[in-house]
Design an enzyme around this catalytic site. Structure first.
Site, short mmCIF file in Angstrom:
data_model
loop_
_atom_site.label_atom_id
_atom_site.label_comp_id
_atom_site.label_asym_id
_atom_site.label_seq_id
_atom_site.Cartn_x
_atom_site.Cartn_y
_atom_site.Cartn_z
N ARG F 89 0.83 -1.21 0.00
CA ARG F 89 0.00 0.00 0.00
C ARG F 89 0.87 1.26 0.00
O ARG F 89 0.50 2.27 -0.59
CB ARG F 89 -0.98 0.01 1.18
CG ARG F 89 -2.04 -1.09 1.19
CD ARG F 89 -2.78 -1.28 -0.10
NE ARG F 89 -3.81 -2.31 -0.04
CZ ARG F 89 -3.62 -3.60 -0.35
NH1 ARG F 89 -2.45 -4.06 -0.75
NH2 ARG F 89 -4.63 -4.46 -0.31
N GLU F 92 1.80 1.71 -3.55
CA GLU F 92 0.65 2.18 -4.32
C GLU F 92 0.40 3.67 -4.05
O GLU F 92 0.12 4.44 -4.97
CB GLU F 92 -0.57 1.35 -3.91
CG GLU F 92 -1.81 1.60 -4.74
CD GLU F 92 -2.93 0.62 -4.39
OE1 GLU F 92 -2.83 -0.57 -4.75
OE2 GLU F 92 -3.90 1.03 -3.74
N SER F 115 15.06 15.36 2.35
CA SER F 115 16.12 14.40 2.65
C SER F 115 15.54 13.11 3.24
O SER F 115 14.63 13.15 4.07
CB SER F 115 17.12 15.00 3.65
OG SER F 115 18.13 14.03 3.95
#
Lengths: 148, 148, 148, 148, 148, 148, 148, 148, 148, 148
Positions: F89, F92, F115
């Site tokens: 997830r 995604e 960063s």
């Protein structure tokens, strides 16, 4: 389809469709296997000049298209696993039976390979009451390895 | 080789080598094709119990190994392009002639595929003065697509 | 979308959107499942001529487009892992439950596969107070392996 | 098989084989689907403590193995295209019908997905004189997208 | 950028640039997060009709473009490792801290996942004398696994 | 898990499990975030000597294991798309929202990056009557590009 | 190195190192090219029985190792781009000059290929005041394509 | 073909075809190897100005095309395994004999490589009653590794 | 070349070629390194407004092109192994010496990285009687890891 | 780490750690760069016999280990994109600045490459009040392309 020959392939497929011909009918008229003539149309084989002229007569091709049938192609295909179910089954068959076939060939012939160049391939239908069967024959010269 | 069946495969190949048998001889004794019996040994097919017993008799296998021949395998193979030259030629043949074969099959049979499950495959030698030839026959049931 | 059928697919999707129809409505009018008719539009199945004519009536297609619905497609899709979250979940489900399903099927049916050719698939809504549920049914003929 | 759970999986499969049980029988005794219980054994789901105890009773597992059934797994699988023909057909089905299913689901439910977490899956046999059929049901909660 | 929505995305980005607006300003006017509205513009989310109308007012879009904002997208992205250094750092963070986050979440919530569908995400600036900091918040519903 | 640190990771996870501690409890005792301490255990960060000693006290580690916590790791992870649903997830989310986040960050801060080295990350639970929510905060220093 | 022959290869390399022999010396004693004999040792060619005996005499091999030299190998190699700088240069040469070589060969010989089976390859040193040069000769039978 | 030079390559190949010249004839007239001149045409080498002028005279090129022959190319080629059977055989040869060649070269020259930059390559036909043979010569400066 | 900036890059390269300027000359006139200014032209860095104006003066660019130099790019490059021999050598150097460099840097600086953002890079020629040498300097700020 | 030299590398790293030496100290004692000596330890370079003896004296190695330092390695590394953040930055730098460097080098030197064989590389610290900087110097002989 050989991407580099795509325009030629499209002309040939279109002409064939307009004339309502199958590869089997074209192969019969020019005296070759339907698979070989289809492989020329898809840009994966060159036709010797006499076969190019015979194809041109059947499909009524112009002079330039006829000459193009004899250019030596750089054969190319996508190297990913094929998605079309019919073509994938060939891949699956070679995954399942490739090693077995290698053993059986080399037990019979010795260390070497079946040529894919000095090669031919045909398809026919086998009648069967439980459902007809596709029979494909692969036929290639045996080439032995040699020490030097 | 099916990695998950490697220990069983090694036992079978070792036993076969000690007895000096070929797949052709084993296939003949048990009434099957040499390719099919080799595919069982490589862990890519299960043997029905009667065939498992027949293989066990020829190779003098113990009870546990015999039963293992009938387990349904998870068929697996490396999905990279094969490197062995004999096996690579099959891959090359399908790259060069795959589309042509699809067209020729579907012109004859309609939209559908050649089954790789209800399937058999054999190899024989064709004598030829210019060098003997390997002939491989693929034979699978045609399965049509259907609307629903 | 089957890249080789993209122009046809676009015509069909555009026409459908203009007419404000869903796949469910089209499937109902022509007597098929909505998934099957959508798979034809996306170029992943051919329609038998009677179904092609029925689709043509509903969408008021011209003669050439109608004939094109019956051409046998070379089915193709991207072989990378899908990105669309709805489609990815199918992939995740097969990763999590694929082996479990194989065991359960083969314990019931023996060594073999569920056909993806002699196959149908449907979707319906299941009412649920905690949130409605999507129910998908996959239905394919069992094909046993056979020795030869 | 989840590689990280392989030793546990092997113990469970061995025990099940020795007892001659199927996943269907185990599922029935503990009140779950056979696919769910198989997915626990393959290391792709954790069992709630009561289900872990029920599995332990059926298979006569020791205390440590029982507790291991409840550890939350890092689910993992090979991301290459599956080779086993039964499992590959699921992949082929999603390639051929994935987009069609997405359209049909979203026309019915709106923009969103079928959950693969709040999800269940079952298999049964459908008798058919032309050959019995495998029927698989996927059932997941619909989750709508939301703006924020 | 979702390749399938590229023409729409380009219109939206061009209009936004001409009007000199930031995503933060657009989000504020329509009452949503800047990230959500940018994700709609990039073709990775659909806008509910009221939000589509609000975006259309801010950007003075025509009727067709407005309707297009509500089509359910097939979300897609390149699956290679991202090259842009800002986006790559997200990938690096998930490589370095993904497993750690999984453990910490599941120790707190039990076996399950953070939804990426019932989800929102925001960015703000944190003043810091040693150099300001980017703070990103990910917020998704916890979904537990369930036996069946 | 960093494969090169696997034996150390296993010792730490085992010890933690035996003591029945969570990462949250360990983090609290040594004055760090639970994610940071888990990332050290998984071999993706080194602990400064004082933090290594603090971890050693909580887990009662021997001298050699304690020193090993301070070795600078070669951070490594599998570069394939993750399969575990919780970790996928994140992937995604970055596919769907990565570009949107880039735009929103750079509109606020100028051309540069967040960063991943001067960075921290935390997780907490947000109570919600419709189901509790996972909230993850990413916090990194902004680094501007510079001409030279 | 052919992974499947690794134990045999290690024995041969160790024996050769102990005896302080080069491939050039071994090839000279058994009447073959040094490259051919090295390719046998690396498990990428089988030795005919007389050559196997000759190698065995030079290296003082036992009976079993000698017989193993004549087993037909499944040739295999890693299919990624090679990293060793010497071997990578071959790959670079084929990338830069492959098409040019194809054109020049086919202009001379017609459509066909240079066999990699009926093939030999040698290396020698060419003295040069600006730095000596490596000269490699590849020599393979031309195989023409044929219609059928 | 170097994709970035494709338009130039097409002009050169077309002109060559119209004039009915082979690379061997062009190489002979300008005093270079046919492979080198073909590699320039395919965009994988730059021609020094005098060689560019000589090529231009043979092919009657205009001023702009002539200058373009001297631009330093970014050499590029597809990194997948080649499909054309003639070119694939080079790849297969390097897979089978690459390690053997490395050993033989380094036994003769010490640790280092054969340069692919200070390099030349030629092709000639070797008459043979059993079928003529293709002979390819690779010739590159040896470059030793050095400590510093 | 950054594909998304290709049209801008082509304008800049064309203009530079027409004016007969090198990157070294442009860099000198605008007070920057030649590599930095080339990286802007290839679409992999944005120019601060003053540097954009300076580039515009040297190349006599129009207003729109000048503004485009300051847009923050999504940096992108092909992630395959580079084929151009000059660029490949960088890749080879990092394969051979990457770990060694990591050790040497971290032994000197502690656990952390060399920034690729707060970074500069230059090239110069070193005269050498045995052949001149290319000297490349990479200079980036050290960023330490930190616990939290 | 060169996987084929892993056992030797481990011995060397362990010995170095026990003696509390850095690569900089070892390089200084044997009169070489620290990067070169580390690259020998990681199995990516061979040491000439005098350097091997010098390393052996510093690390007090036995005879066999000393000789092993002079074996010519088959250099190998993983070809995936590196994950360690320090090493990844080199990859990112070459993605962002590779083309720019190629242009600047070839404008100065003509068509050719920087050798990665006749090559050296060093690291030093540059003091900076805003944070010290890592400076890496790459130095390789220029090799021009040549016609033939």
């Amino acid at each position: 389809m050989n991407a580099m020959h795509a325009p030629l392939t499209e002309v040939l497929l279109e002409t064939k469709r307009e004339k309502g011909l199958t590869w089997a009918q074209i192969g019969e008229r020019i005296g070759t296997s339907p698979i070989w003539v289809a492989s020329v149309a898809y840009g994966n084989n060159s036709a010797p000049p006499d076969k190019a002229r015979a194809i041109a007569e059947v499909l009524e091709l112009d002079e330039e298209t006829t000459r193009a049938l004899s250019i030596y192609p750089t054969k190319n295909w996508e190297q990913t696993i094929p998605t079309d179910p019919l073509i994938y089954r060939f891949y699956e068959i070679m995954g399942v039976y490739g090693e077995a076939a290698k053993d059986v060939i080399q037990e019979e012939f010795g260390d070497g390979i079946m040529s894919g160049i000095d090669f031919e391939m045909d398809v026919h239908r086998q009648q069967d009451p439980k459902g007809d069967r596709v029979v494909i024959t692969l036929n290639g010269k045996f080439l032995p390895y040699r020490a030097w």
